[in-house]
Design a protein around this motif. Structure first.
Motif, mmCIF file in Angstrom:
data_model
loop_
_atom_site.group_PDB
_atom_site.id
_atom_site.type_symbol
_atom_site.label_atom_id
_atom_site.label_comp_id
_atom_site.label_asym_id
_atom_site.label_seq_id
_atom_site.Cartn_x
_atom_site.Cartn_y
_atom_site.Cartn_z
ATOM 1 N N HIS A 279 1.643 5.655 -5.304
ATOM 2 C CA HIS A 279 1.755 4.520 -4.387
ATOM 3 C C HIS A 279 2.535 3.365 -4.994
ATOM 4 N N ARG A 280 3.352 2.722 -4.169
ATOM 5 C CA ARG A 280 4.231 1.643 -4.643
ATOM 6 C C ARG A 280 3.471 0.556 -5.383
ATOM 7 N N THR B 185 -2.240 27.311 -3.990
ATOM 8 C CA THR B 185 -1.996 28.665 -4.505
ATOM 9 C C THR B 185 -1.104 28.641 -5.737
ATOM 10 N N ASN B 186 -0.887 27.468 -6.294
ATOM 11 C CA ASN B 186 -0.091 27.302 -7.502
ATOM 12 C C ASN B 186 -0.934 26.627 -8.573
ATOM 13 N N PRO B 187 -0.991 27.163 -9.790
ATOM 14 C CA PRO B 187 -1.824 26.542 -10.830
ATOM 15 C C PRO B 187 -1.388 25.132 -11.202
ATOM 16 N N ASP B 188 -0.155 24.762 -10.860
ATOM 17 C CA ASP B 188 0.328 23.400 -11.134
ATOM 18 C C ASP B 188 0.030 22.431 -10.001
ATOM 19 N N PHE B 189 -0.615 22.908 -8.953
ATOM 20 C CA PHE B 189 -0.996 22.099 -7.795
ATOM 21 C C PHE B 189 0.202 21.317 -7.280
ATOM 22 N N TYR B 190 0.085 19.993 -7.049
ATOM 23 C CA TYR B 190 1.203 19.304 -6.414
ATOM 24 C C TYR B 190 2.378 19.074 -7.353
ATOM 25 N N GLU B 191 2.252 19.414 -8.616
ATOM 26 C CA GLU B 191 3.386 19.347 -9.526
ATOM 27 C C GLU B 191 4.493 20.307 -9.094
ATOM 28 N N VAL B 192 4.131 21.350 -8.351
ATOM 29 C CA VAL B 192 5.125 22.308 -7.889
ATOM 30 C C VAL B 192 6.170 21.638 -6.999
ATOM 31 N N ASP B 193 5.833 20.499 -6.394
ATOM 32 C CA ASP B 193 6.764 19.787 -5.518
ATOM 33 C C ASP B 193 7.451 18.600 -6.185
ATOM 34 N N TRP B 194 7.129 18.339 -7.444
ATOM 35 C CA TRP B 194 7.743 17.200 -8.133
ATOM 36 C C TRP B 194 9.261 17.366 -8.208
ATOM 37 N N ILE C 234 8.574 15.696 -3.412
ATOM 38 C CA ILE C 234 8.025 14.387 -3.785
ATOM 39 C C ILE C 234 8.504 14.006 -5.181
ATOM 40 N N LYS C 235 8.527 12.701 -5.440
ATOM 41 C CA LYS C 235 8.898 12.211 -6.761
ATOM 42 C C LYS C 235 7.721 12.365 -7.722
ATOM 43 N N GLN C 236 8.041 12.503 -8.988
ATOM 44 C CA GLN C 236 6.982 12.520 -9.988
ATOM 45 C C GLN C 236 6.330 11.140 -10.022
ATOM 46 N N PRO C 237 5.006 11.069 -10.041
ATOM 47 C CA PRO C 237 4.330 9.768 -9.984
ATOM 48 C C PRO C 237 4.508 8.956 -11.264
ATOM 49 N N LYS D 2 -13.223 17.061 -12.337
ATOM 50 C CA LYS D 2 -12.913 16.590 -13.696
ATOM 51 C C LYS D 2 -11.437 16.783 -14.036
ATOM 52 N N LYS D 3 -10.835 17.834 -13.468
ATOM 53 C CA LYS D 3 -9.435 18.121 -13.781
ATOM 54 C C LYS D 3 -8.471 17.096 -13.188
ATOM 55 N N LEU D 4 -8.956 16.298 -12.242
ATOM 56 C CA LEU D 4 -8.107 15.238 -11.687
ATOM 57 C C LEU D 4 -7.782 14.190 -12.742
ATOM 58 N N ALA D 5 -8.569 14.122 -13.795
ATOM 59 C CA ALA D 5 -8.333 13.151 -14.870
ATOM 60 C C ALA D 5 -6.921 13.263 -15.440
ATOM 61 N N LYS D 6 -6.349 14.457 -15.381
ATOM 62 C CA LYS D 6 -4.993 14.689 -15.883
ATOM 63 C C LYS D 6 -3.985 13.742 -15.255
ATOM 64 N N TYR D 7 -4.229 13.354 -13.998
ATOM 65 C CA TYR D 7 -3.271 12.534 -13.269
ATOM 66 C C TYR D 7 -3.571 11.037 -13.359
ATOM 67 N N PHE D 8 -4.522 10.678 -14.199
ATOM 68 C CA PHE D 8 -4.832 9.267 -14.465
ATOM 69 C C PHE D 8 -4.903 9.048 -15.980
ATOM 70 N N PRO D 9 -3.818 9.371 -16.697
ATOM 71 C CA PRO D 9 -3.869 9.386 -18.159
ATOM 72 C C PRO D 9 -4.072 8.019 -18.811
#
Length: 277
Positions: free
Chosen positions: A118-119, A190-199, A203-206, A232-239
């Motif tokens: 988000h902006r 269906t991708n182990p990288d989840f939404y990273e597959v669209d980066w 979509i832009k990388q966050p 817990k794995k969502l923590a990866k995206y809030f480093p």
């Protein structure tokens, strides 16, 4: 609740409601889950507004409550429109409308996963992600796998191709979904990288550095869609955030079940204080 409207950066008008206070201590935005109408969150929003003395916004994602099947078939809306454009617009609107008041966000499932995109993510004072996580299909509990396989590999894609949209109501979801919402959702799950597959494609990388506020990841013990170990794995995206993790047990608040969607249902109000504590 006060009806409001606000536009996204691609000029789509979104419909929302705000529970307003005379002298608010803050603002809270509730980002909903996939296929869950804003009215479902109204009791929680009103409760939260009273509890915290906050203005509280609930709103509908674009094309999420279309009644006509022909309209559903025609729309090109996808899941990242909901998670990035629409959620970002809700944050922008509340920042502009209630300037100077601290802004907080609570996201349910999809609603909890996209803050780094988000902006104005750096202007959020705290974020609570409820039953949100990278839901790779192989990581669900074994006893839930038949439903997962049917939804992602058999009935889901077949029904979406036949009807031209995802007939969610027919197969037990809360709503029918635009076709591209289903296909992108399927690609992520269906991708182990989840939404990273669209980066850098869809979509832009966050910008992870934007989120340095306290972030609480909340799971419910009996959620088979996004079990606590997936939350817990969502923590990866809030480093760079200050992270806390919590599991809500139904029995701890006198309930038999809560589940994935049910955490915000009025019947499960005894669990709500644990979300925000």
């Amino acid at each position: 609740m006060k009806p409001v409207q606000f536009k996204t950066d691609d000029n789509v008008m979104l419909e929302g409601e705000v529970a307003e206070k005379v002298h608010p201590a803050g603002v809270t935005i509730i980002h909903g889950a996939t296929g869950v109408p804003k009215r479902f969150y109204r009791p929680f929003a009103e409760w939260l507004s009273q509890k915290r003395n906050h203005h509280v916004l609930i709103y509908s994602y674009r094309d999420s409550e279309l009644e006509k099947k022909e309209d559903l078939k025609k729309t090109i809306t996808n899941m990242s429109d909901w998670g990035i454009r629409d959620q970002s617009a809700a944050l922008d609107y509340m920042l502009e409308t209630y300037h100077g008041v601290p802004v907080h966000t609570i996201g349910h499932s999809l609603g909890g996963m996209c803050l780094p995109y988000h902006r104005n993510a750096d202007k959020v004072e705290s974020h609570i992600a409820v039953n949100a996580g990278p839901a790779y299909w192989k990581n669900h509990p074994w006893f839930y796998m038949p439903q997962v396989i049917l939804f992602w590999f058999i009935i889901g894609p077949l029904a979406t191709r036949i009807f031209g949209y995802m007939p969610g109501k027919m197969i037990g979801l809360n709503a029918d979904l635009p076709p591209q919402v289903y296909w992108q959702w399927r690609r992520w799950c269906t991708n182990p990288d989840f939404y990273e597959v669209d980066w850098n494609r869809v979509i832009k990388q966050p910008e992870f550095s934007k989120v340095q506020c306290p972030v609480q990841l909340v799971g419910t013990e009996d959620d088979v869609m996004i079990p606590p170990y997936q939350v817990k794995k969502l923590a990866k995206y809030f480093p760079q955030a200050s992270l806390n993790f919590k599991t809500i047990k139904p029995t701890a608040v006198g309930l038999k079940t809560i589940g994935h969607i049910g955490i915000f249902a009025k019947r499960n109000e005894p669990a709500w204080p644990l979300i925000i504590s």
